[in-house]
Design a protein around this motif. Structure first.
Motif: not given
Length: 76
Positions: A10, A20-21, A49
């Motif tokens: 992330f 953002y993961i 994502c």
């Protein structure tokens, strides 16, 4: 800065707007205030994502829970 927890990456942390993961798993992230109150956050899935929109939150430290993992996120 990018961090990796339980195979998920992330970024950025700290952030000004979005987190953002990177994952291809079906996860349901939850966001909490430092005092433990769950906060509403918009999650949008993109290809591999998940994007968390933190623009409406004030500058502070937040706790992002993904499964059994808890990550500190700093919102600038």
């Amino acid at each position: 800065e990018e961090s990796v927890v339980s195979g998920l990456s992330f970024y950025p942390n700290p952030t000004m707007d979005y987190v953002y993961i990177q994952t291809d798993k079906d996860i349901q992230p939850r966001l909490y205030s430092i005092s433990g109150m769950e906060l509403p956050v918009t999650c949008k899935r993109q290809e591999k994502c998940i994007v968390l929109d933190l623009r409406n939150l004030k500058s502070d430290i937040y706790l992002l829970q993904i499964g059994k993992e808890t990550i500190k996120i700093q919102k600038l």
